[in-house]
Design a protein around this motif. Sequence first.
Motif, PDB file in Angstrom:
ATOM      1  N   TRP A   1       0.823  -1.211   0.000  1.00 45.04           N
ATOM      2  CA  TRP A   1       0.000   0.000   0.000  1.00 45.04           C
ATOM      3  C   TRP A   1       0.858   1.263   0.000  1.00 45.04           C
ATOM      4  O   TRP A   1       0.649   2.171  -0.798  1.00 45.04           O
ATOM      5  CB  TRP A   1      -0.912  -0.030   1.228  1.00 45.04           C
ATOM      6  N   LEU A   2       1.831   1.318   0.899  1.00 49.19           N
ATOM      7  CA  LEU A   2       2.586   2.556   1.102  1.00 49.19           C
ATOM      8  C   LEU A   2       3.767   2.717   0.156  1.00 49.19           C
ATOM      9  O   LEU A   2       4.036   3.811  -0.317  1.00 49.19           O
ATOM     10  CB  LEU A   2       3.082   2.626   2.552  1.00 49.19           C
ATOM     11  N   GLN A   3       4.492   1.627  -0.105  1.00 47.92           N
ATOM     12  CA  GLN A   3       5.710   1.744  -0.899  1.00 47.92           C
ATOM     13  C   GLN A   3       5.488   1.486  -2.380  1.00 47.92           C
ATOM     14  O   GLN A   3       6.167   2.062  -3.216  1.00 47.92           O
ATOM     15  CB  GLN A   3       6.787   0.810  -0.349  1.00 47.92           C
ATOM     16  N   GLU A   4       4.541   0.617  -2.691  1.00 50.72           N
ATOM     17  CA  GLU A   4       4.301   0.290  -4.097  1.00 50.72           C
ATOM     18  C   GLU A   4       3.053   0.964  -4.657  1.00 50.72           C
ATOM     19  O   GLU A   4       2.726   0.799  -5.826  1.00 50.72           O
ATOM     20  CB  GLU A   4       4.225  -1.227  -4.270  1.00 50.72           C
ATOM     21  N   ASN A   5       2.342   1.696  -3.786  1.00 43.05           N
ATOM     22  CA  ASN A   5       1.135   2.428  -4.206  1.00 43.05           C
ATOM     23  C   ASN A   5       0.120   1.551  -4.942  1.00 43.05           C
ATOM     24  O   ASN A   5      -0.466   1.969  -5.934  1.00 43.05           O
ATOM     25  CB  ASN A   5       1.511   3.644  -5.068  1.00 43.05           C
ATOM     26  N   ARG A   6      -0.069   0.355  -4.423  1.00 43.25           N
ATOM     27  CA  ARG A   6      -1.017  -0.578  -5.038  1.00 43.25           C
ATOM     28  C   ARG A   6      -2.421  -0.303  -4.532  1.00 43.25           C
ATOM     29  O   ARG A   6      -2.627   0.217  -3.453  1.00 43.25           O
ATOM     30  CB  ARG A   6      -0.609  -2.010  -4.682  1.00 43.25           C
ATOM     31  N   ASP A   7      -3.413  -0.696  -5.319  1.00 42.99           N
ATOM     32  CA  ASP A   7      -4.803  -0.546  -4.884  1.00 42.99           C
ATOM     33  C   ASP A   7      -5.202  -1.745  -4.023  1.00 42.99           C
ATOM     34  O   ASP A   7      -4.555  -2.788  -4.044  1.00 42.99           O
ATOM     35  CB  ASP A   7      -5.730  -0.405  -6.096  1.00 42.99           C
ATOM     36  N   THR A   8      -6.276  -1.574  -3.261  1.00 45.61           N
ATOM     37  CA  THR A   8      -6.683  -2.609  -2.311  1.00 45.61           C
ATOM     38  C   THR A   8      -7.079  -3.911  -3.006  1.00 45.61           C
ATOM     39  O   THR A   8      -6.846  -4.992  -2.477  1.00 45.61           O
ATOM     40  CB  THR A   8      -7.830  -2.117  -1.408  1.00 45.61           C
ATOM     41  N   HIS A   9      -7.653  -3.810  -4.191  1.00 46.07           N
ATOM     42  CA  HIS A   9      -8.056  -5.010  -4.922  1.00 46.07           C
ATOM     43  C   HIS A   9      -6.839  -5.860  -5.304  1.00 46.07           C
ATOM     44  O   HIS A   9      -6.835  -7.075  -5.111  1.00 46.07           O
ATOM     45  CB  HIS A   9      -8.850  -4.631  -6.169  1.00 46.07           C
ATOM     46  N   SER A  10      -5.809  -5.238  -5.824  1.00 49.72           N
ATOM     47  CA  SER A  10      -4.621  -5.997  -6.234  1.00 49.72           C
ATOM     48  C   SER A  10      -3.861  -6.533  -5.025  1.00 49.72           C
ATOM     49  O   SER A  10      -3.282  -7.622  -5.085  1.00 49.72           O
ATOM     50  CB  SER A  10      -3.701  -5.166  -7.130  1.00 49.72           C
ATOM     51  N   ILE A  11      -3.867  -5.790  -3.912  1.00 51.07           N
ATOM     52  CA  ILE A  11      -3.223  -6.287  -2.686  1.00 51.07           C
ATOM     53  C   ILE A  11      -3.957  -7.532  -2.199  1.00 51.07           C
ATOM     54  O   ILE A  11      -3.331  -8.537  -1.867  1.00 51.07           O
ATOM     55  CB  ILE A  11      -3.215  -5.198  -1.597  1.00 51.07           C
ATOM     56  N   ALA A  12      -5.276  -7.474  -2.162  1.00 47.28           N
ATOM     57  CA  ALA A  12      -6.069  -8.615  -1.707  1.00 47.28           C
ATOM     58  C   ALA A  12      -5.800  -9.845  -2.562  1.00 47.28           C
ATOM     59  O   ALA A  12      -5.632 -10.953  -2.039  1.00 47.28           O
ATOM     60  CB  ALA A  12      -7.556  -8.262  -1.738  1.00 47.28           C
ATOM     61  N   ALA A  13      -5.725  -9.651  -3.865  1.00 49.04           N
ATOM     62  CA  ALA A  13      -5.471 -10.773  -4.765  1.00 49.04           C
ATOM     63  C   ALA A  13      -4.075 -11.351  -4.530  1.00 49.04           C
ATOM     64  O   ALA A  13      -3.902 -12.578  -4.527  1.00 49.04           O
ATOM     65  CB  ALA A  13      -5.612 -10.324  -6.216  1.00 49.04           C
ATOM     66  N   GLU A  14      -3.091 -10.493  -4.310  1.00 49.26           N
ATOM     67  CA  GLU A  14      -1.718 -10.979  -4.126  1.00 49.26           C
ATOM     68  C   GLU A  14      -1.520 -11.728  -2.812  1.00 49.26           C
ATOM     69  O   GLU A  14      -0.869 -12.767  -2.789  1.00 49.26           O
ATOM     70  CB  GLU A  14      -0.723  -9.821  -4.194  1.00 49.26           C
ATOM     71  N   VAL A  15      -2.080 -11.204  -1.732  1.00 46.32           N
ATOM     72  CA  VAL A  15      -1.850 -11.850  -0.430  1.00 46.32           C
ATOM     73  C   VAL A  15      -2.905 -12.901  -0.085  1.00 46.32           C
ATOM     74  O   VAL A  15      -2.762 -13.620   0.894  1.00 46.32           O
ATOM     75  CB  VAL A  15      -1.710 -10.820   0.714  1.00 46.32           C
TER      76      VAL A  15
END
Length: 50
Positions: free
Chosen positions: A17-31
């Motif tokens: 979220w903070l360092q890669e400026n990813r959106d919540t949807h892509s973070i959820a999919a990755e983790v």
Amino acid sequence: MMTLSRQVLVERVLTLWLQENRDTHSIAAEVGIDEDEVCKIIEQSEGRRP
């Protein structure tokens, strides 16, 4: 107290979220967690209580 695996998950979410400026949807999919949980982690890290 958080379990180690939970702490690692929280740290990974916040890094994305903070360092890669990813959106919540892509973070959820990755983790592999629900997007609502990603939002809760971010909100709690900012001092907001969902």
